[in-house]
Structure formats: structure tokens, C-alpha cells
Motif scaffolding. Structure first.
Motif, mmCIF file in Angstrom:
data_model
loop_
_atom_site.group_PDB
_atom_site.id
_atom_site.type_symbol
_atom_site.label_atom_id
_atom_site.label_comp_id
_atom_site.label_asym_id
_atom_site.label_seq_id
_atom_site.Cartn_x
_atom_site.Cartn_y
_atom_site.Cartn_z
ATOM 1 N N ARG A 166 0.812 -1.216 0.000
ATOM 2 C CA ARG A 166 0.000 0.000 0.000
ATOM 3 C C ARG A 166 0.851 1.275 0.000
ATOM 4 N N PRO A 167 1.806 1.421 0.963
ATOM 5 C CA PRO A 167 2.587 2.667 0.935
ATOM 6 C C PRO A 167 3.449 2.811 -0.329
ATOM 7 N N MET A 168 3.887 1.688 -0.910
ATOM 8 C CA MET A 168 4.691 1.790 -2.123
ATOM 9 C C MET A 168 3.846 2.268 -3.306
ATOM 10 N N ILE A 169 2.565 1.822 -3.362
ATOM 11 C CA ILE A 169 1.686 2.282 -4.448
ATOM 12 C C ILE A 169 1.382 3.770 -4.289
ATOM 13 N N GLN A 170 1.090 4.191 -3.030
ATOM 14 C CA GLN A 170 0.816 5.618 -2.800
ATOM 15 C C GLN A 170 2.052 6.466 -3.101
ATOM 16 N N GLN A 171 3.233 5.901 -2.864
ATOM 17 C CA GLN A 171 4.448 6.649 -3.151
ATOM 18 C C GLN A 171 4.661 6.813 -4.667
ATOM 19 N N ASN A 172 4.259 5.793 -5.449
ATOM 20 C CA ASN A 172 4.394 5.877 -6.904
ATOM 21 C C ASN A 172 3.260 6.657 -7.572
ATOM 22 N N LEU A 173 2.265 7.105 -6.784
ATOM 23 C CA LEU A 173 1.093 7.766 -7.347
ATOM 24 C C LEU A 173 1.438 9.196 -7.762
ATOM 25 N N HIS A 174 1.028 9.567 -8.981
ATOM 26 C CA HIS A 174 1.186 10.931 -9.498
ATOM 27 C C HIS A 174 -0.211 11.494 -9.784
ATOM 28 N N VAL A 175 -0.588 12.501 -9.025
ATOM 29 C CA VAL A 175 -1.922 13.083 -9.164
ATOM 30 C C VAL A 175 -1.936 13.981 -10.400
ATOM 31 N N PRO A 176 -2.907 13.822 -11.316
ATOM 32 C CA PRO A 176 -2.976 14.674 -12.499
ATOM 33 C C PRO A 176 -3.182 16.143 -12.122
ATOM 34 N N ALA A 177 -2.740 17.030 -12.997
ATOM 35 C CA ALA A 177 -2.828 18.471 -12.729
ATOM 36 C C ALA A 177 -4.267 18.943 -12.658
ATOM 37 N N GLU A 178 -5.174 18.313 -13.475
ATOM 38 C CA GLU A 178 -6.561 18.785 -13.434
ATOM 39 C C GLU A 178 -7.230 18.501 -12.106
ATOM 40 N N LEU A 179 -6.834 17.353 -11.454
ATOM 41 C CA LEU A 179 -7.411 17.077 -10.134
ATOM 42 C C LEU A 179 -6.864 18.046 -9.085
ATOM 43 N N ARG A 180 -5.597 18.403 -9.184
ATOM 44 C CA ARG A 180 -5.017 19.354 -8.234
ATOM 45 C C ARG A 180 -5.663 20.736 -8.395
ATOM 46 N N MET A 182 -8.611 21.547 -9.551
ATOM 47 C CA MET A 182 -10.030 21.621 -9.170
ATOM 48 C C MET A 182 -10.283 21.070 -7.770
ATOM 49 N N GLY A 183 -9.220 20.542 -7.126
ATOM 50 C CA GLY A 183 -9.381 20.020 -5.774
ATOM 51 C C GLY A 183 -10.263 18.783 -5.718
ATOM 52 N N PHE A 241 -3.869 -9.810 -6.300
ATOM 53 C CA PHE A 241 -4.241 -8.913 -5.207
ATOM 54 C C PHE A 241 -5.259 -7.888 -5.717
ATOM 55 N N GLN A 242 -6.059 -7.356 -4.789
ATOM 56 C CA GLN A 242 -7.009 -6.278 -5.065
ATOM 57 C C GLN A 242 -6.811 -5.197 -3.997
ATOM 58 N N ILE A 243 -6.411 -4.017 -4.435
ATOM 59 C CA ILE A 243 -6.113 -2.931 -3.485
ATOM 60 C C ILE A 243 -6.808 -1.667 -3.973
ATOM 61 N N PRO A 244 -7.608 -0.995 -3.120
ATOM 62 C CA PRO A 244 -8.199 0.297 -3.502
ATOM 63 C C PRO A 244 -7.136 1.406 -3.405
ATOM 64 N N VAL A 245 -7.092 2.255 -4.418
ATOM 65 C CA VAL A 245 -6.115 3.354 -4.470
ATOM 66 C C VAL A 245 -6.869 4.673 -4.450
ATOM 67 N N GLU A 246 -6.510 5.532 -3.500
ATOM 68 C CA GLU A 246 -7.137 6.847 -3.391
ATOM 69 C C GLU A 246 -6.279 7.881 -4.118
ATOM 70 N N VAL A 247 -6.918 8.653 -5.001
ATOM 71 C CA VAL A 247 -6.225 9.647 -5.801
ATOM 72 C C VAL A 247 -6.905 10.996 -5.535
ATOM 73 N N GLY A 248 -6.113 12.002 -5.124
ATOM 74 C CA GLY A 248 -6.682 13.318 -4.866
ATOM 75 C C GLY A 248 -5.591 14.367 -4.709
ATOM 76 N N ALA A 249 -5.987 15.569 -4.404
ATOM 77 C CA ALA A 249 -5.028 16.688 -4.288
ATOM 78 C C ALA A 249 -4.066 16.466 -3.151
ATOM 79 N N ARG A 250 -4.450 15.698 -2.119
ATOM 80 C CA ARG A 250 -3.592 15.490 -0.946
ATOM 81 C C ARG A 250 -3.117 14.045 -0.835
ATOM 82 N N SER A 251 -3.095 13.349 -1.953
ATOM 83 C CA SER A 251 -2.669 11.929 -1.900
ATOM 84 C C SER A 251 -1.199 11.790 -1.620
ATOM 85 N N ASN A 252 -0.329 12.631 -2.215
ATOM 86 C CA ASN A 252 1.126 12.497 -1.991
ATOM 87 C C ASN A 252 1.742 13.859 -1.808
#
Length: 252
Positions: A166-180, A182-183, A241-252
Motif C-alpha cells: 500500500r505505501p509503495m503504491i501511494q508513493q508511486n502515485l502521481h496526481v494529475p494536474a486537473e485534479l489538483r 479543481m481540488g 491482489f485487489q487494493i483500492p487506491v485513493e487519488v486526490g489533491a492530498r494523496s502524496n
């Protein structure tokens, strides 16, 4: 008689000599015809009539022959109809489950040290003493296989490994600019298969987010991850494996 005109213009009649010959010939023809008629009459009176030939009587013999009685009519018997074969419907056996193919990890190549070549000296070689005898290798008995893990132990090991992912996936996560900008934020569940060496074999979204940018970012975080190998007591086979990934302005 014939008439003739002279040079003086007088007209005279002269007798024709052929008239006497014609009379004689006519008289002779009449006499001959009379003689023929009289001869025919005389021949008919003196000649007897021809005999009458009676026709022969033809006798036809008629013989009455009695005909044999007609043969009795043969009534054809109907052919027996063979019974219809009974078709038994066999239920096909259920298909066998396809076994999962376990891909073993690639062996790490061990670098071979360079071989040094020794140049012998120019003087006479020194006799080399014979090498001591090599002692026989001891027979190593492999340790007994560990007992199989229970379902609870396997679930506990899987939970520990997922806690590492889980922490490795969140660390590799790149939030798109449009989500940042628009929050916005979202969550997407990713299903993926990992080999015992930690390599991701494939990944897909099974519970997508309404935002396509969230789905793309979650899938890219799993596919680009470099995960650790399985724990020591985990089953050495490919695991899903099945893991839910949260993507948002404050994800990383």
C-alpha cells in the motif's frame, strides 16, 4: 370436179380421177364389216357355253375348351415398422480448471572472475609435489519440508505483504494536474497479479471511479511499482491482489 381459168379468161370444169378410187375403197370397207358381223353371229350360235364351276364348301371345326380357374389374389402383408431407437442424452462432464502457471524468477547471473595466466620461468621447472587426496564430500541430507500453512496463517502472511504494497503504491502515485487544480479526489480498486519475485505481471481496474483521471493514475501507480519478493513462508506461486487506491489533491 375441178375448175380452171385459161389465158383467154374462160372458166372450164375438169373431171377429177380420184373420185372413182374413193368409191371403190368405201364399198370394200362396208363389205368387210358386214362379213365380220356375220361371222361373230355364227360363232356365238355354234360355241357351247362354258361349264359352271361350283365353289368349294369350307368346313370349320370348333372345339370347346374349358379355361382353368383364375389363381387366388394374394393380399400383401404390411411390413413391420421397426421401433424408434431411444436416444439417451449424456451430460458432459464439467470442464477441468486450468492450473495456474507459476513463472519462476529469473536467476541472477554471477560474474565470473577473470582467469590469470601464469608464465612459467625460463629455468627448469620445479617438480610439484603430488596433491593430497581429496576427501569425499559429505552427504548432505535436505531438511524435511515444512508443514503446510493453515488458512489463517496464509491470510496473515498475505495481509502483511499487502501492508508493504500500500505505501509503495501511494508513493508511486502521481496526481494529475486537473485534479489538483479543481481540488477533486476519487478512489479506484486495482486488481493485479504479482510473481514471487515481486514483478507485476498484469493490472486492471475492477471498481472504477467516475473520474477517468483517477482511474489512469491508480493503474499507472500499480504498473510502475517495483514490489519486494514474497515473504519467507508465503506460497511461491503467482498471486492476485485487489487494493483500492485513493487519488486526490492530498494523496502524496
Amino acid at each position: 370436179m375441178a375448175s380452171m381459168i385459161t389465158e383467154n379468161g374462160t372458166f372450164t370444169l375438169m373431171p377429177q380421177p380420184k373420185d372413182h378410187q374413193f368409191k371403190y375403197a368405201l364399198s370394200a370397207a362396208v363389205a368387210v364389216e358386214i362379213i365380220l358381223v356375220l361371222g361373230l353371229v355364227w360363232y356365238g350360235q355354234t360355241t357351247p357355253p362354258p361349264p359352271v364351276i361350283k365353289p368349294k364348301e369350307h368346313v370349320i371345326a370348333v372345339q370347346v375348351v374349358s379355361l382353368p380357374p383364375p389363381p387366388p389374389k394374394v393380399i400383401p402383408q404390411p411390413k413391420p415398422v421397426p421401433p424408434k431407437p431411444v436416444v439417451q442424452h449424456m451430460t458432459p462432464p464439467p470442464p477441468r480448471p486450468h492450473p495456474r502457471v507459476v513463472i519462476p524468477p529469473k536467476p541472477v547471473p554471477v560474474p565470473t572472475p577473470p582467469v590469470k595466466t601464469v608464465t612459467p620461468p625460463a629455468h627448469k621447472p620445479v617438480p610439484v609435489p603430488p596433491a593430497p587426496p581429496v576427501p569425499p564430500k559429505p552427504v548432505v541430507t535436505p531438511p524435511p519440508a515444512p508443514p503446510p500453512l493453515s488458512a489463517a496463517q496464509t491470510a496473515s502472511l498475505m495481509g502483511r505483504y499487502v501492508g508493504l504494497l500500500r505505501p509503495m503504491i501511494q508513493q508511486n502515485l502521481h496526481v494529475p494536474a486537473e485534479l489538483r487544480a479543481m481540488g477533486l479526489k476519487g478512489k479506484a480498486t486495482v486488481q493485479f497479479e504479482v510473481s514471487p519475485s515481486g514483478k507485476v505481471l498484469w493490472a486492471k481496474i475492477i471498481d472504477p471511479s467516475p473520474l477517468s483521471a483517477v482511474n489512469r493514475a491508480a493503474l499507472a501507480a500499480v504498473e510502475s511499482g517495483s514490489f519486494p519478493p514474497f515473504l519467507k513462508k508465503m506460497p511461491k506461486q503467482n498471486t492476485i491482489f485487489q487494493i483500492p487506491v485513493e487519488v486526490g489533491a492530498r494523496s502524496n
